[in-house]
Design a protein around this motif. Structure first.
Motif, short mmCIF file in Angstrom:
data_model
loop_
_atom_site.label_atom_id
_atom_site.label_comp_id
_atom_site.label_asym_id
_atom_site.label_seq_id
_atom_site.Cartn_x
_atom_site.Cartn_y
_atom_site.Cartn_z
N GLU A 181 0.83 -1.22 0.00
CA GLU A 181 0.00 0.00 0.00
C GLU A 181 0.86 1.26 0.00
OE1 GLU A 181 -3.02 0.63 -0.88
OE2 GLU A 181 -3.11 -1.54 -1.00
N LEU A 182 1.92 1.26 0.82
CA LEU A 182 2.82 2.42 0.85
C LEU A 182 3.50 2.61 -0.50
CD1 LEU A 182 4.50 2.00 4.36
CD2 LEU A 182 2.82 3.74 3.68
N GLN B 17 1.09 4.22 -2.81
CA GLN B 17 0.95 5.67 -2.58
C GLN B 17 2.09 6.43 -3.27
OE1 GLN B 17 0.55 6.42 1.67
NE2 GLN B 17 -1.07 4.87 1.84
N LYS C 19 1.66 6.38 -7.03
CA LYS C 19 0.66 7.33 -7.57
C LYS C 19 1.31 8.69 -7.81
CE LYS C 19 -3.95 5.97 -7.39
NZ LYS C 19 -3.66 4.55 -7.26
N HIS D 140 4.82 17.06 -3.36
CA HIS D 140 4.03 16.07 -2.63
C HIS D 140 4.75 15.77 -1.31
CE1 HIS D 140 2.81 15.60 -6.82
NE2 HIS D 140 1.66 15.14 -6.35
N TYR E 153 9.20 7.33 -1.01
CA TYR E 153 8.06 7.80 -0.22
C TYR E 153 7.86 6.86 0.97
CZ TYR E 153 3.33 9.48 0.82
OH TYR E 153 2.23 10.01 1.44
N LYS E 154 7.92 7.42 2.17
CA LYS E 154 7.72 6.65 3.40
C LYS E 154 8.59 5.39 3.47
CE LYS E 154 3.24 8.61 4.45
NZ LYS E 154 1.81 8.44 4.70
#
Ligand code: MG
Ligand code: MG
Length: 250
Positions: free
Chosen positions: A11-12, A15, A18, A51, A101-102
């Motif tokens: 899921e991360l 994200q 995207k 972002h 990201y993350k």
């Protein structure tokens, strides 16, 4: 060692993917004759950093100076953005983008026409995109890495273009390049088995002429030996129980 990802980790990655997909769409829209690859690089970096928490993964990766790779015409991959390199009508530019990201990375590339391009070059772009789609379709649990390569290879060779063999796709996650390697050629049922939780970048690089490549004196840019145009399309894909999930699509 192959690092399988949990549903939460995927899921991360989705994200981040995207944000990456939106970046690629944005860049595709600004490509035009007269724009330099240095300007495109700045646009990419600004867009990614707009972002919260997202970073351009290529900046400083192995010492790479740009936020994206920009490879024009006979340049296959790893072209360095420059204010001195200006796009002109009839060029094709491969734009390769990585986003962090993350704590997770995603990776995607497209080849974009600048103005009007030759019909045969457009066919090269279409076939490479089709080869990526075939590779993604083969990325099913129970298949093997070799099934992906075989699917890509079949599309490319049927069209009488050449697969670049000196560079391969790769696992991706907390590291930008993880195991396994994902070649764009091969035989079904060979190499590692595809299991849910595996996340890979599938990235056919296809030459209009012969498969040979060489590295320029800048130590980064990889070009076709025969000067023929080259195309590159890439997505980050998760193997799931429900089939391949593209993490870098809008
Ligand atoms: Mg890439
Ligand atoms: Mg990649």
């Amino acid at each position: 060692m192959i690092q399988l990802k949990s549903a939460r980790e995927i899921e991360l990655m989705a994200q981040g993917g995207k944000i990456l997909a939106a970046t690629v769409e944005h860049l595709r829209g600004v490509v035009r004759a007269g724009l330099s690859t240095g300007e495109l690089d700045q646009i990419a970096e600004d867009f990614i950093r707009s972002h919260d928490g997202a970073t351009p993964a290529f900046k400083g990766l192995y010492g790479f100076p740009g936020s994206i790779c920009t490879s024009i015409n006979s340049e296959v991959v790893h072209g360095i953005p420059s204010r001195k390199r200006v796009l002109k009508d009839g060029d094709v530019i491969s734009i390769d983008v990585g986003v962090g990201y993350k704590g997770y990375f995603t990776d995607s590339a497209v080849t974009v026409p600048v103005g009007r391009i030759e019909a045969e070059t457009q066919r090269l772009l279409d076939v490479t995109q089709e080869a990526l789609a075939a590779g993604i379709a083969a990325a099913k649990a129970g298949n093997h890495v070799g099934d992906i390569g075989a699917a890509v290879q079949a599309v490319v060779e049927r069209a009488h273009f050449s697969i670049v063999r000196d560079l391969v796709g790769h696992g991706i996650g907390t590291e930008f390049h993880e195991e396994p390697q994902v070649p764009n050629y091969g035989k079904p049922k060979r190499r590692e088995k595809l299991v849910p939780g595996l996340t890979i970048a599938i990235e056919p690089m296809v030459n209009a002429g012969g498969p040979g490549t060489k590295t320029l004196s800048d130590k980064w840019t990889i070009v076709t030996v025969d000067g023929s145009p080259s195309a590159h399309f890439e997505h980050t894909v998760a193997i799931t129980d429900a089939g391949p999930r593209v993490l870098t699509a809008l």
